[in-house]
Design an enzyme around this catalytic site. Structure first.
Site, short mmCIF file in Angstrom:
data_model
loop_
_atom_site.label_atom_id
_atom_site.label_comp_id
_atom_site.label_asym_id
_atom_site.label_seq_id
_atom_site.Cartn_x
_atom_site.Cartn_y
_atom_site.Cartn_z
N CYS A 1 -3.41 8.49 6.91
CA CYS A 1 -3.43 7.14 7.50
C CYS A 1 -3.05 7.14 8.98
O CYS A 1 -3.20 6.13 9.65
CB CYS A 1 -2.49 6.22 6.73
N HIS B 1 0.47 0.63 10.86
CA HIS B 1 -0.44 0.90 9.74
C HIS B 1 -0.20 -0.16 8.66
O HIS B 1 0.94 -0.47 8.31
CB HIS B 1 -0.18 2.30 9.21
N ASN C 1 -4.88 -1.58 2.07
CA ASN C 1 -4.60 -0.43 2.93
C ASN C 1 -5.90 0.34 3.15
O ASN C 1 -6.44 0.91 2.20
CB ASN C 1 -3.54 0.43 2.21
O1 UT7 Z 1 -0.74 4.62 3.56
C1 UT7 Z 1 0.40 4.92 2.83
C2 UT7 Z 1 0.10 4.56 1.41
N1 UT7 Z 1 1.17 4.34 0.53
C3 UT7 Z 1 2.04 3.31 0.59
O2 UT7 Z 1 2.12 2.55 1.49
C4 UT7 Z 1 2.97 3.17 -0.59
C5 UT7 Z 1 4.35 2.71 -0.25
N2 UT7 Z 1 4.99 2.27 -1.45
C6 UT7 Z 1 4.81 1.03 -1.93
O3 UT7 Z 1 4.12 0.23 -1.31
C7 UT7 Z 1 5.48 0.65 -3.23
O4 UT7 Z 1 6.30 1.72 -3.67
C8 UT7 Z 1 4.47 0.27 -4.33
C9 UT7 Z 1 3.79 -1.05 -3.97
C10 UT7 Z 1 3.43 1.37 -4.50
C11 UT7 Z 1 5.18 0.09 -5.67
O5 UT7 Z 1 6.20 -0.88 -5.55
P1 UT7 Z 1 7.67 -0.59 -6.12
O6 UT7 Z 1 8.46 -1.80 -5.87
O7 UT7 Z 1 8.13 0.71 -5.51
O8 UT7 Z 1 7.39 -0.44 -7.67
P2 UT7 Z 1 7.75 0.76 -8.65
O9 UT7 Z 1 6.85 1.94 -8.40
O10 UT7 Z 1 9.23 0.98 -8.62
O11 UT7 Z 1 7.37 0.14 -10.04
C12 UT7 Z 1 8.07 -1.00 -10.56
C13 UT7 Z 1 7.37 -1.45 -11.82
C14 UT7 Z 1 7.10 -0.35 -12.82
O12 UT7 Z 1 7.27 -0.86 -14.10
P3 UT7 Z 1 8.62 -0.58 -14.91
O13 UT7 Z 1 8.71 0.90 -15.04
O14 UT7 Z 1 9.72 -1.17 -14.07
O15 UT7 Z 1 8.39 -1.30 -16.19
C15 UT7 Z 1 5.64 -0.04 -12.62
O16 UT7 Z 1 5.01 0.48 -13.75
O17 UT7 Z 1 6.10 -2.01 -11.48
C16 UT7 Z 1 5.10 -1.42 -12.31
N3 UT7 Z 1 3.84 -1.44 -11.58
C17 UT7 Z 1 2.98 -2.46 -11.65
N4 UT7 Z 1 3.03 -3.63 -12.31
C18 UT7 Z 1 2.00 -4.47 -12.16
C19 UT7 Z 1 3.33 -0.48 -10.77
N5 UT7 Z 1 2.15 -0.90 -10.28
C20 UT7 Z 1 1.91 -2.10 -10.81
C21 UT7 Z 1 0.85 -3.03 -10.70
N6 UT7 Z 1 0.95 -4.20 -11.37
N7 UT7 Z 1 -0.23 -2.80 -9.91
#
Ligand code: UT7
Length: 312
Positions: free
Chosen positions: A113, A239, A269
């Protein structure tokens, strides 16, 4: 060495819009979850268009707006991690479509990115070695091709699109840039190419932690090197990965959030395309005025990071 000046910008996204509600019919997710965790409301997905089609669309628009002829282009670079082919590069196919002459280096560059920022420094160097006045730099991604549509933690985040800029060198122009890489593949990687194997793998929280450190640290270094303060900077164009990342970075920098341009709501993104798409939107809307100071900051797979501080 001379600094770069943006002569013009352009962008091209596929017309097909996929909303969060559309995504919730594919994986177990919701508009509410995606909006609150990321700031994304929709993204564009290709529907028959190739990555090169998008790159050519953005480049053609930038060239027309700059009123620059193909013979005046001295280097053509496409920043991408999702080229149409391993070879030839997207840049060579853009060259053919636009009629850029043969005596010009044309190649793709992959810095995840952060690709557009790596591209800026690359074309600055190559322009200074050559005799033609302008560079064509494109950030282009077709991420829909490498999304695992069974993985809700990644497939809702990304979109397709291209942004382009025609750039020239100017004596005395404000120019500070930095680029870096951590050599770490575990946190974010894309395998492929080839649709049968391709997929984005990501430790979302790992990327998050990296990004909220990288943005303020890049910004501070650019300010230190230029002898400027945040008050001297009119726009920060980060970004466009996640609204919460940008808000946290703004807090850590004690910078007003209004200084940070954000458009991930409409595009998701788009990796290496996100900064040039944002610059083009801002340019078109009249938000960027000649003389304003702009800081672009990127982070991504590599893990790479980079920043550039310049005058519009
Ligand atoms: O260009 C660089 C690209 N990458 C990025 O920018 C990623 C940077 N990271 C992020 O933006 C965040 O970490 C995410 C948006 C990817 C995830 O958010 P988070 O607050 O870190 O969520 P998490 O991974 O801790 O997951 C929390 C919960 C989980 O469920 P449980 O285990 O708490 O029951 C996930 O399974 O959210 C769940 N989850 C979803 N739920 C609904 C993960 N993805 C989704 C989804 N919809 N799409």
């Amino acid at each position: 060495m001379k600094g770069l000046k943006f002569i013009s910008t352009g962008r091209c996204v596929p017309p097909k819009i996929v909303t969060n509600d559309d995504m919730s019919r594919i994986v177990d997710t919701s508009d509410e979850w995606i909006r609150t965790r990321t700031g994304i409301a929709q993204r564009h997905f290709s529907d028959g268009e190739s990555a090169v089609d998008l790159a050519v669309g953005a480049a053609r628009q930038a060239m027309e707006r700059a009123q620059v002829r193909p013979e005046e282009i001295g280097v053509c670079v496409v920043a991408t991690c999702t080229p149409d082919h391993a070879a030839p590069s997207d840049a060579c196919l853009v060259q053919a479509a636009l009629g850029i002459p043969e005596d010009v280096p044309c190649f793709d560059l992959n810095a995840g990115c952060t690709g557009f920022l790596y591209g800026l420094e690359t074309v600055r160097g190559l322009l200074s070695l050559g005799s033609k006045p302008y560079a064509l730099l494109i950030g282009c991604e077709q991420l829909s091709r490498v999304l695992d549509m069974t993985d809700r933690s990644t497939c809702v985040l990304f979109g397709d699109g291209a942004g382009a800029a025609v750039l020239g060198l100017e004596e005395g122009a404000l120019w500070e840039a930095l680029l870096g890489s951590r050599g770490n593949w575990e946190i974010l990687w894309v395998n492929g190419p080839g649709p049968e194997t391709a997929a984005i793998h990501m430790d979302g929280q790992g990327v998050y932690r990296f990004a909220v450190e990288a943005i303020p640290s890049c910004a501070r270094t650019l300010l230190e090197r230029s002898g400027l303060t945040l008050d001297d900077v009119d726009w920060i164009v980060p970004h466009q990965a996640n609204r919460r990342i940008i808000e946290t970075a703004a807090k850590r920098l004690h910078a007003p959030i209004e200084k940070f341009y954000q458009n991930m709501e409409r595009y998701g993104n788009t990796s290496a395309a996100s900064i040039p798409i944002a610059l083009d939107e801002m340019n078109e809307a009249g938000l960027l005025k000649r003389g304003q100071r702009v800081m672009c900051i990127g982070f991504g797979a590599g893990l790479t990071w980079g920043g550039a501080l310049f005058q519009w």
